[in-house]
Scaffold this motif. Sequence first.
Motif: not given
Length: 430
Positions: A165, A245, A271-272, A275-276, A284, A287, A299, A326
């Motif tokens: 990142v 990212v 994965y995001y 994390l969120i 983000i 991404p 997403l 986003v």
Amino acid sequence: MKILSLKAREILDSRGNPTIEVELETHKGKFIAGVPSGASTGKHEALELRDGESRRNGLGVLKAVKNIEEIIAPEIINQDVISQNSLDQLILDLDGTEKKSKLGANAMVAVSMAACRALAAEKDVPLYQYINELFNQKREQPLALPRPCFNVINGGAHAGNDLDVQEFMVVPQADTFAENLEIGAEVYQELKSVLKNKIGPSAINVGDEGGFAPALKYPEEAMDFILEASKNKGLQEKIKFILDVAASQFFENGKYKTQMGIFTGVGLANYYFDLISKYPIIGIEDPFAEDDFDSWSLLISRLLPIRQAGKTPAYPAGRQVSKLAVVGDDLTVTNQQRIKLSKEKEACNGMILKINQIGTITEALESASLAKGYEWKIIVSHRSGETGDDFISDLAVGIGAEFIKSGAPARGERAAKYNRLLKIESELKQ
Ligand code: PGA
Ligand code: ZN
């Protein structure tokens, strides 16, 4: 407004690489503009013209300087420039290419910025107000300060560590710019102590945007250190995160190659979400890779039903993700075609605005206007290679951008933008 002279020169940017400075003279004085430069540039950005010869590792900008002095200057000196729009149109016509490859977007943006300053002076108004007037031709927008996003830990192409990142940005949640700057600076200084004590003195070396560049691998580690520093200062409830990212940088053959393993777009989206659910992330940026629209849409489509239903999502558990921005950067490159395409594909709900990605102020304002029409969040942005020029601060206020990012609350070229915003805030209060 009559332009009396236009000079250009090659100067140093914050990385020590060549960039352009122009000096445009009218009867109101001399107006200077410095051009920034990216390291993780999107492939759809307008062309930054470099000499490409052995001198200065190929990075010289003498051709672009020559284009300003020999192609643009003769067309505008002693001419009456009536508006930003007509000046920019003239430069666009002189270039005549889609990617600004004849004159170079760096040459064009320098002249466009300096002319904007001169036109504001001609009207006897501050630059932010002049930009606001230009922008208001398209839509009503009151003057307001953007919320700063401080890049306190650097990774990716901006640092010599293993963090995938590129930017870990702290976004303070106070009401005024001055308070937000203070919170950002407190967290930054405390983070310095935490990193030094826990990892060692080399952890406080800094990356291109003034954030620390510790030898970490995982995003969770970076955010944990920032949260620890915030907690030490009693500020943990007053900050959120935005991550850049810059995923195009680690996208190879359809896969995302990271320290956490090799991901498909779907895997990375999961994965995001994880994390969120664990960290107070409100945005983000990039991404996914710049042309991997399917993953972007995936997403967003997981977020959209949540927003429409207006209820707590089943996935991820816990945290409200409906407000997640986003944000396109390499995806949208301040280019109207790319912005429209991203809207069509429902790829993002926010974007970065960088004038040197597109080449003129007029086009950047049109891009901002388009994004506002879509109700996207806008983050006005510096580049990783900067000068002391603080044009973007006035730009962010003039268009009423929600956010500005200008790196860490440290280093002269980054602080210049934040300090200009402090001044604007006090002017607006008077
Ligand atoms: P760059 O990075 O200026 O190196 O392109 C900034 C960003 O990706 O936002
Ligand atoms: Zn970015």
